[in-house]
Design an enzyme around this catalytic site. Structure first.
Site, PDB file in Angstrom:
ATOM      1  N   HIS A 198       2.128   1.940  -3.182  1.00 35.56           N
ATOM      2  CA  HIS A 198       1.192   2.867  -3.825  1.00 35.56           C
ATOM      3  C   HIS A 198       1.720   4.289  -3.846  1.00 35.56           C
ATOM      4  CE1 HIS A 198      -2.520   0.029  -3.106  1.00 35.56           C
ATOM      5  NE2 HIS A 198      -1.523  -0.550  -3.741  1.00 35.56           N
ATOM      6  N   ASP A 244       0.865  -1.184   0.000  1.00 38.33           N
ATOM      7  CA  ASP A 244       0.000   0.000   0.000  1.00 38.33           C
ATOM      8  C   ASP A 244       0.903   1.236   0.000  1.00 38.33           C
ATOM      9  OD1 ASP A 244      -2.205   1.868   0.616  1.00 38.33           O
ATOM     10  OD2 ASP A 244      -3.347   0.051   1.029  1.00 38.33           O
TER      11      ASP A 244
END
Ligand SMILES: *[C@@H]1O[C@H](CO)[C@@H](O)[C@H](O)[C@H]1NC(C)=O
Ligand SMILES: *[C@@H]1O[C@H](CO)[C@@H](O)[C@H](O)[C@H]1NC(C)=O
Length: 411
Positions: A239, A216
């Site tokens: 991310h 993430d």
């Protein structure tokens, strides 16, 4: 009389010497086995309490070995003096059972000043837990974070490794004047909600020289954060580095003063982004600066997204974000984009972005010199300095769909 006085004096001096030499406390002397089987949580907490109550600065040593920590470690202050935990050469393991750790965190530091945490591998053994994570559907994830640093002030966290966290790796809440350096974070690209470092309501946090490979955001910064300096971070997979999402809840505190510099991003889904929810309560995010960042095959390398909505039901066109974004700069951002739109500045219709600056940008798409990449803008007129490739705000805005399924990151 004279004899007993001198004995008393002798004892008193001896006591002083003992005090100033308050030696390190080895967790093994408190019952830790370090055999990779027995739960050593209690022993580590006992050593912490003793060090924390010590009338002198005190060190807790977790010597080389593998330690099962099958229940949460709560390491609270305030402590009487500076305190250090040295886990160089040690590996601490959480139970692999997703329900093994009850509560919000595995290793939790609370209300402590002048703490140093150094060395050690902290393995959350999240592989089984990721399979049970259904935050994409529910918007909620109850798995524990590897680390929580709540109200940790004037402290150092250095040279530690956080691996395979069940949920976020590290959460910083209400921290101040704290430095995080040479920290390594590792989890596979496909592990869910394993944000590297999440920062919220924190004033004064410096993060430098860290490597973050995870599933993430490498770093995410929530509301109420100021004076955050992030330098020399290697991010990817992951991310990207993100400010927000903001504007999901009423009464969020402003973001003011985020400085991100000298980072490298490799193969991340997003690069540098600021995201706010449509239809949000009023808010403010100002004074955010991104400087000298190398991008390698990164999606949306430069992104302001005030239409952030990973779930259904937002209407950014009729119900736009009320979070004011101003005083933002992207300078010296170079490399390759994995999406055609290398620069996206999607600002709120009701409250357009102000004072957004682009300087010395060179982002290529599919290796094509300039022409391949495009830049899209809404409700913003960026100031530009130096060469901007692709040309700023030259392309019409294409519909844009965010990948879904991010868990709430403000908990
Ligand atoms: C954090 O970094 C900034 C900028 O380099 C510096 O001015 C500040 O003193 C640092 N803070 C700490 C706590 O080291
Ligand atoms: C705007 O969005 C907010 C938050 O999603 C929602 O509560 C509100 O009802 C929406 N207002 C309108 C007019 O759609």
């Amino acid at each position: 009389m004279a004899a007993s006085t001198s004995i008393g004096l002798f004892l008193f001096v001896g006591f002083l010497v003992a005090r100033t030499k308050a030696g390190p406390i080895d967790v093994k002397t408190k019952g830790a086995k370090g055999d990779g089987v027995a739960n050593d949580a209690e022993a580590i907490m006992t050593a912490w309490k003793e060090a924390c109550d010590s009338p002198n600065p005190c060190q807790v040593v977790i010597p080389p070995g593998t330690y099962m920590v099958s229940s949460p470690l709560t390491l609270s202050g305030p402590c009487k003096n500076p305190i250090e935990i040295n886990a160089n050469g040690a590996t601490l393991k959480a139970p692999s059972d997703p329900t093994g750790i009850k509560g919000p965190g595995w290793i939790m530091f609370k209300n402590v000043d002048k703490m140093t945490l150094s060395g050690g591998i902290f393995d959350g053994q999240g592989q089984e837990a990721w399979k049970t994570n259904n935050a994409a559907k529910t918007g909620k994830c109850d798995l524990p974070y590897n680390f929580r640093f709540d109200m940790v002030k004037a402290s150092f966290i250095r040279g530690i490794t956080s691996m395979n966290s069940k949920h976020f790796h590290m959460n910083f809440l209400g921290c101040d004047g704290t430095t995080v350096e040479k920290v390594t974070i590792e989890a596979p690209a496909e592990s869910l909600n394993t944000d590297g470092m999440h920062i919220g309501r924190t004033n004064g946090l410096n993060i430098t020289d860290c490597t973050i490979k995870t599933g993430d955001d490498c770093v995410s910064i929530g509301d109420g954060s100021s004076n955050i300096h992030i330098e020399k971070i290697k991010c990817g997979p992951g991310h990207g580095i993100s400010i927000g999402s903001l504007g999901k809840y009423p009464d969020e505190a402003p973001i003011d003063g985020i400085f991100i510099k000298g980072c490298t991003m490799t193969g991340t889904d997003n690069g540098l982004r600021i995201k706010t929810w449509p239809g949000s309560p009023p808010g403010k995010a100002v004074n955010m600066h991104f400087d000298d960042v190398q991008m390698e095959n990164v999606g949306n390398p430069i992104l302001i997204d005030q239409e952030y909505c990973p779930y259904v039901g937002c209407k950014p066109e009729t119900n736009s974000s009320k979070v004011k974004i101003a005083d933002v700069s992207f300078k010296g951002i170079r490399g390759t984009s994995s999406t055609k739109a290398a620069i996206r500045l999607l600002c709120s219709k009701d409250i357009p972005c102000e004072k957004v600056e682009l300087a010395d940008i060179d982002l290529k798409y599919e290796g094509k010199e300039g022409a391949g990449a495009i830049s899209e803008c809404k409700n913003v007129k960026p100031m530009t300095t130096g060469k901007i490739i692709p040309e700023a705000c030259a392309a019409p805005v294409e519909p844009f769909k965010e990948k879904g399924g991010e868990a709430d990151s403000s908990s």
